[in-house]
Design an enzyme around this catalytic site. Structure first.
Site, PDB file in Angstrom:
ATOM      1  N   HIS A  86       0.936  -1.231  -0.047  1.00 56.33           N
ATOM      2  CA  HIS A  86      -0.114   0.077   0.107  1.00 56.33           C
ATOM      3  C   HIS A  86       0.913   1.248  -0.092  1.00 56.33           C
ATOM      4  O   HIS A  86       0.353   2.306  -0.366  1.00 56.33           O
ATOM      5  CB  HIS A  86      -0.939  -0.162   1.286  1.00 56.33           C
ATOM      6  CG  HIS A  86      -0.369   0.214   2.655  1.00 56.33           C
ATOM      7  ND1 HIS A  86      -0.218  -0.821   3.273  1.00 56.33           N
ATOM      8  CD2 HIS A  86      -0.123   1.263   3.261  1.00 56.33           C
ATOM      9  CE1 HIS A  86       0.370  -0.599   4.524  1.00 56.33           C
ATOM     10  NE2 HIS A  86       0.283   0.954   4.513  1.00 56.33           N
ATOM     11  N   ASP A 224       1.587  -7.901   2.173  1.00 55.61           N
ATOM     12  CA  ASP A 224       1.601  -6.368   1.783  1.00 55.61           C
ATOM     13  C   ASP A 224       2.864  -6.031   1.793  1.00 55.61           C
ATOM     14  O   ASP A 224       3.717  -5.383   2.618  1.00 55.61           O
ATOM     15  CB  ASP A 224       0.732  -5.772   3.351  1.00 55.61           C
ATOM     16  CG  ASP A 224       0.523  -4.374   2.777  1.00 55.61           C
ATOM     17  OD1 ASP A 224       0.955  -3.727   1.903  1.00 55.61           O
ATOM     18  OD2 ASP A 224      -0.200  -3.717   3.580  1.00 55.61           O
ATOM     19  N   SER A 644       4.031   2.269   8.393  1.00 55.62           N
ATOM     20  CA  SER A 644       3.880   0.989   7.123  1.00 55.62           C
ATOM     21  C   SER A 644       5.223   0.873   6.580  1.00 55.62           C
ATOM     22  O   SER A 644       5.480   1.918   6.051  1.00 55.62           O
ATOM     23  CB  SER A 644       2.631   1.650   6.364  1.00 55.62           C
ATOM     24  OG  SER A 644       1.459   1.625   6.962  1.00 55.62           O
TER      25      SER A 644
END
Length: 708
Positions: A86, A224, A644
């Site tokens: 992402h 991810d 992240s």
């Protein structure tokens, strides 16, 4: 300011020798308290202290700020960078077309020549950090201009430090940031590389597996990750603008990738760039956050996302354009829902009030910050600015980057387009709006705009309505769709021709007038907010100072501000709905979810993914202890937005995963860290390598990474 700086500086230095509670904390590395390091060793960290920050091969040297919104880690001698899928979402989307849909189908560069350059993306390395609080105090002393304007002082020193360091190395720059609610200041030196190329991306079905259904939830099976490469000047191995002549960057050190896995209770450490936390925020500030900010974000984005999703489902071309925008919007929409739920269920406002009562008692007993920290004043300030703050949030959520017309209308009012033509002839100067039709869809854009215009009027005080609402009422009889159709049809901002701002017709253009009206309305909201902003900030600083003074026998870390931080803890489960959650997920669990794709579309995966994850043998990626192919895992590391893509290290400083999410019970962590319930969710690095191997057949990359 001077008085508080003098009072606080000895306190946070003193905390370096105090006993530390495990798990909670976003610690700066250059001055990591010795007690924190000793606790890390007690829990399984085995490297010397200097291997965190100061040695040539320090772990900090392989962790990067990824494009100003995520974190990443260098994993090879040729500059490969791992981050989350992402985090690379917009890069993957921007390279995608209906014919070559890398978002849907994934991407794997088979050679350096196939690696894809990216506009406006970068990685930054932190080279040095130091406390400059004393230096600022010395500069301010006796200088009335600096004492009156602290921002002027900081800007002046930052410029001077940059001028000085660029004489030594012009690829470096310095940023000065506030810590401890502005009671201390650190200067950080960065080196930024702007030639960053996409190397590998998993298909969206896996990189975003579970979508919004599983977002902020456990158990998770999302793979991810995405892979980029840093390119450098071939002569200096330093930063350079994109050029075909650039070569892969050769870092002095990189993170070793481990195939050994983890067990329950094992040491785990994240290092990354957490964006923003507010753990020193007052109860009044949390109430404002809940009711004026989070509730507004949820309400507006819920309307916008329903329309976006409907249009995206109807067209592949529209989906490609809006995949990234939708993901960005929905992430913090759900975050705000969860945070507000936690604020109420945990009783955070009540807990803060009880803590503030203890601070008030301490103040009364000691006289510390007497006549400066004023709780009644702080409460009144927040109360008086509530409506204007709420209106500001509605303005931002309604008009800021929600549709193309408003974006253009605001840019022409702020000089966002380059003015061309003869400098001495104003009437012949013009600008052109570039064709960005590949980034937006008119039908979706117009429906979102009309719906949000209507909602804004229904939600905010009439005094904050831009003047064009009178036009909507009188000329269009409150038909927002007709008004939006009129704007898109009549405004020259939506036509691909030269625009001359000096012409009389310019200000009569309905799109230009829309921008002027929006700017005027925003100015009015800010005028109502302005008298309270500085006073609230000052009182919050005093509150933080009092807390640190009252708890001088305890360690304190500063709130996150997108500077590099370390957090540590352990791998482990928690109680989920009264039952043990388990601390890892397996290949079997994702296959079971994939079988439910008819029921939940976000569990869809291509047949090849079913096949790969239903294999009987995952060697060499199988965990040696459990005998399972492990996908994602839990730790109690302290993270937030910006983390992240943060590397997750074991006690030897080896990479075992990438942080990509928190659990539902961690959503209040920005204001209150719950040691019992909050968890960091990471993708197992063996899952990453498995996908690069079995799906991507990325042999050259796997060899380069040299996992062991």
């Amino acid at each position: 300011m001077k008085k508080i700086l003098s009072a606080i500086l000895p306190l946070y230095l003193l905390t370096m020798s105090m006993t530390v509670s495990a798990d909670e904390g976003m610690w700066t590395l250059y001055n990591l308290p010795q007690a924190v390091y000793e606790q890390m060793k007690a829990e399984g960290f085995t490297l010397p202290y200097e291997n965190l920050y100061s040695s040539e091969n320090a772990i900090k040297n392989c962790v990067v700020n990824f494009s100003g919104y995520c974190s990443g880690v260098v994993v090879s001698p040729n500059g490969l960078v791992f981050t989350n899928h992402h985090c690379g979402f917009e890069s993957i989307r921007s390279h995608s077309t209906v014919e070559h849909d890398y978002m849907l189908n994934g991407f794997c560069a088979k050679s350096y020549e196939e690696e894809l350059p990216n506009k406006n993306m970068f990685v930054s390395f932190m080279r040095e950090q130091k406390d400059i609080t004393d230096q600022l105090e010395a500069l301010a002393k006796g200088n009335k201009a600096y004492e009156a304007d602290w921002t002027l002082l900081i800007d002046s020193l930052q410029q001077a430090m940059n001028d000085s360091i660029r004489k030594i190395d012009n690829t470096l720059h310095v940023e000065i940031d506030p810590f401890y609610e502005g009671n201390a200041y650190f200067a950080t030196t960065y080196q930024t590389f702007r030639d960053l190329r996409l190397v590998f991306a998993i298909p969206k079905s896996m990189g975003k597996f579970g979508g919004e259904t599983d977002n902020w939830m456990w158990p998770r099976q999302t793979c991810d990750f995405s892979v980029f490469r840093i390119y450098a000047d071939p002569q200096t191995n330093g930063p350079a603008e994109y050029s075909e002549k650039n070569v892969p960057y050769r870092p002095a050190s990189w993170a070793p990738v481990s195939m050994q896995g983890y067990q329950d209770g094992d040491f785990s450490m994240t290092i990354g760039y957490p964006g923003s936390t507010n753990r020193y925020l007052s109860s009044y500030g949390i109430r404002e956050m809940r009711d004026a900010e989070n509730a507004t974000r949820v309400q507006v984005r819920g309307i916008k996302q329903e329309i976006m999703k409907r249009h995206m489902n109807a067209s592949e071309a529209v989906r490609i354009k809006y995949d990234s925008k939708y993901a960005q919007s929905s992430n913090y929409w759900k975050n705000s829902i969860g945070m507000n739920k936690c604020i109420d269920s945990i009783g955070i406002i009540r807990q803060k009030q009880e803590h503030e009562a203890r601070i008030r008692k301490f103040q009364e007993e000691t006289g510390y910050l007497k006549d400066e920290l004023d709780f009644e004043k702080l409460e009144k300030l927040y109360s008086n600015r509530f409506e204007s703050d709420r209106a500001f949030m509605y303005w931002v959520e309604t008009f800021n980057r929600t549709n193309e017309l408003v974006t253009r209308a605001m840019r022409v009012n702020t000089g966002g387009f380059e003015l061309k033509g003869p400098q001495d002839k104003e009437k012949k100067q013009y600008f052109e709006i570039p064709d960005n039709s590949e980034e937006w869809d008119e039908a979706l854009d117009k429906e979102v705009f009309a719906a949000l215009l209507k909602n804004y009027k229904e939600q905010v005080d009439a005094k904050y309505l831009p003047a064009f609402y009178q036009t909507i009422e009188k000329k269009f009889r409150n038909d927002y769709t007709k008004y939006v159709d009129y704007l898109y049809k009549k405004s020259m901002l939506m036509k691909g021709k030269k625009i001359y701002p000096a012409k009389k017709s310019y200000l009569k253009d309905p799109g230009v007038q829309l921008g002027l009206d929006l700017t005027a309305a925003l100015s009015e909201i800010r005028a109502d907010l302005h008298p309270f902003v500085e006073q609230v900030e000052q009182q919050e600083k005093y509150l933080c100072a009092a807390k640190l003074r009252m708890e001088a026998d305890m360690p304190h870390y500063s709130d996150a501000n997108f500077t590099m931080r370390l957090s540590y803890g352990q791998v482990g489960e928690y109680l989920l709905d009264g039952k043990p959650s388990g601390y890892y997920t397996t290949a079997e669990s994702i296959v079971e979810k994939m079988k439910r794709a008819d029921e939940i579309e976000e569990y869809y995966a291509e047949p090849i993914m079913h096949e790969l994850l239903s294999a009987k043998d995952f060697t060499p990626y199988t965990d040696k202890t459990t005998g399972k192919m492990q996908l994602c895992f839990l730790t109690n590391n302290d993270i937030t937005g910006g983390n992240s893509g943060s590397p997750m290290f074991n006690g030897k400083g080896e990479l075992i995963g990438l942080a990509f999410d928190g659990n539902w019970d961690s959503l209040s962590s920005d204001i209150n860290f719950d040691r019992v319930l909050a968890r960091c969710i990471g993708v197992d690095i063996r899952y990453v390598l498995f996908m690069m191997d079995r799906w991507g057949h990325a042999d050259r990359l796997l060899k380069e990474i040299n996992a062991r």
